[in-house]
Design an enzyme around this catalytic site. Structure first.
Site, short mmCIF file in Angstrom:
data_model
loop_
_atom_site.label_atom_id
_atom_site.label_comp_id
_atom_site.label_asym_id
_atom_site.label_seq_id
_atom_site.Cartn_x
_atom_site.Cartn_y
_atom_site.Cartn_z
N ASP A 270 -1.13 4.95 -1.71
CA ASP A 270 -2.87 4.53 -1.47
C ASP A 270 -3.19 3.58 -2.37
O ASP A 270 -4.61 3.19 -2.47
CB ASP A 270 -3.52 6.00 -1.67
N HIS B 226 7.45 3.31 -1.93
CA HIS B 226 7.24 3.69 -0.63
C HIS B 226 6.35 2.65 -0.06
O HIS B 226 5.92 2.99 1.21
CB HIS B 226 6.60 5.17 -0.43
N CYS C 97 5.43 -9.21 7.49
CA CYS C 97 5.55 -9.97 8.89
C CYS C 97 6.72 -9.47 9.31
O CYS C 97 7.91 -9.31 8.61
CB CYS C 97 5.57 -11.35 8.80
ZN ZN Z 1 5.59 -14.27 9.54
#
Ligand code: ZN
Length: 252
Positions: A116, A131, A139
Site C-alpha cells: 500500500d 511484494h 512494463c
Molecule cells: Zn516498455
C-alpha cells in the site's frame, strides 16, 4: 522464549523498550497487521479479501495473461480504497526510529510485505517492499518500473517507451521475489542487533524463515502481533496487541 499475556507484559516490555533505545542496528519486518490499523483490508483471516475474491483470477501472471482488464479493474478498486488511508502511529514510530538510528550512524532497514505504500507515505526511506507497491507499474515489454498514482488508472495502461502493456509492480502468486530485494533483505537480517517482526500472521512461512535467519546471525528477535503465530517459537520475545498501540509504546 517468553510469551506474555497483555496484562503481564509490563516488566519485559519495559526491558525491551530500554534494549531498543540502546540498539544501533534494527531490521523490521511488517505485514498486514500494521496496515489493518490504518483501515486497509487484509487478504487472509475472517474478513480477508480472499474470502470474497479468488486470488487465482486476480493476482497471478496467468490471470493477467487471460484477462488484463479484469486484473487492472481489481487494482483500480484497491487503489481507490487505499488512497483514502493514512499511515498510523506505528508507521510514524518506525520513521522516528529510522531517524534516530540515522543520526547515530546506526543501521536500519524496513522490510515490508505490504504493497500500500504507507511506510513511504509516512516518511520511511530505507524500505524494501518485497511484494511490490500498488502505486508502481512495470512494463511487460521492456521491464521499466515507474511510479503511477492515477486513480483510476487508464485501462489498459501502455509503456511510454515501448508501448507494451503495463502491469502492477506487485509480486503475484507463483512469482519469485526480486533478487535485489532478497539481497537487501538478507543483508539486513544478518547485520542487525534486533529484528522486529510486526503484524505478519498472514505470511507465516516468510516471517518464520526471516526470524530464523536473523536469529542464526545473532539478532534478538521480537514479535509484535495480535496473536501468537507459528513463528513465535523462534522469537526471543513476543507481545500481543495492535501495532498502532504496541509499536509507539515500544519505540517511543
Ligand atoms: Zn516498455
Amino acid at each position: 522464549m517468553r510469551i506474555m499475556a497483555a496484562m503481564e507484559v509490563k516488566q519485559p516490555f519495559e526491558e525491551m523498550r530500554i534494549r531498543l533505545a540502546r540498539t544501533r542496528a534494527v531490521t523490521v519486518l511488517t505485514g498486514s497487521g500494521i496496515s489493518a490499523d490504518s483501515g486497509v483490508p487484509t487478504f487472509r483471516g475472517a474478513d480477508g479479501l480472499w474470502n470474497t475474491f479468488r486470488a487465482e483470477d486476480l493476482a497471478t501472471p496467468e490471470a493477467f495473461a487471460r484477462d488484463p482488464h479484469l486484473v487492472w479493474e481489481w487494482y483500480n478498486w484497491r487503489r481507490e480504497l487505499i488512497a483514502t488511508k493514512r499511515p498510523n502511529a506505528a508507521h510514524d514510530a518506525l520513521v522516528a526510529l529510522e531517524r534516530r538510528l540515522e543520526s547515530q550512524t546506526g543501521r536500519f532497514r524496513l522490510i515490508t510485505q505490504n504493497v500500500d505504500g504507507l511506510h513511504r507515505a509516512a516518511g520511511s526511506r530505507r524500505v524494501t517492499e518485497i511484494h511490490g507497491n500498488i502505486w508502481r507499474v512495470r512494463c511487460t515489454g521492456c521491464g521499466d518500473i515507474a511510479d503511477n498514482h492515477e486513480i483510476p488508472i487508464q485501462i489498459l495502461p501502455e509503456c511510454t517507451r515501448c508501448h507494451a502493456v503495463l502491469r502492477p509492480h506487485i509480486v503475484w502468486f507463483g512469482e519469485a521475489l526480486a533478487e535485489e530485494d532478497l539481497r537487501e533483505t538478507y543483508e539486513a537480517l544478518e547485520s542487525c542487533e534486533v529484528f522486529l517482526v510486526i503484524g505478519t500472521s498472514g505470511m507465516v512461512y516468510l516471517a518464520a524463515s526471516f526470524a530464523a535467519v536473523a536469529k542464526a546471525a545473532g539478532a534478538y528477535v521480537v514479535e509484535l502481533n495480535l496473536e501468537t503465530t507459528p513463528s513465535t517459537h523462534v522469537v526471543d520475545c513476543s507481545f500481543q496487541g495492535r501495532a498502532k498501540d504496541l509499536v509507539p509504546a515500544l519505540l517511543g
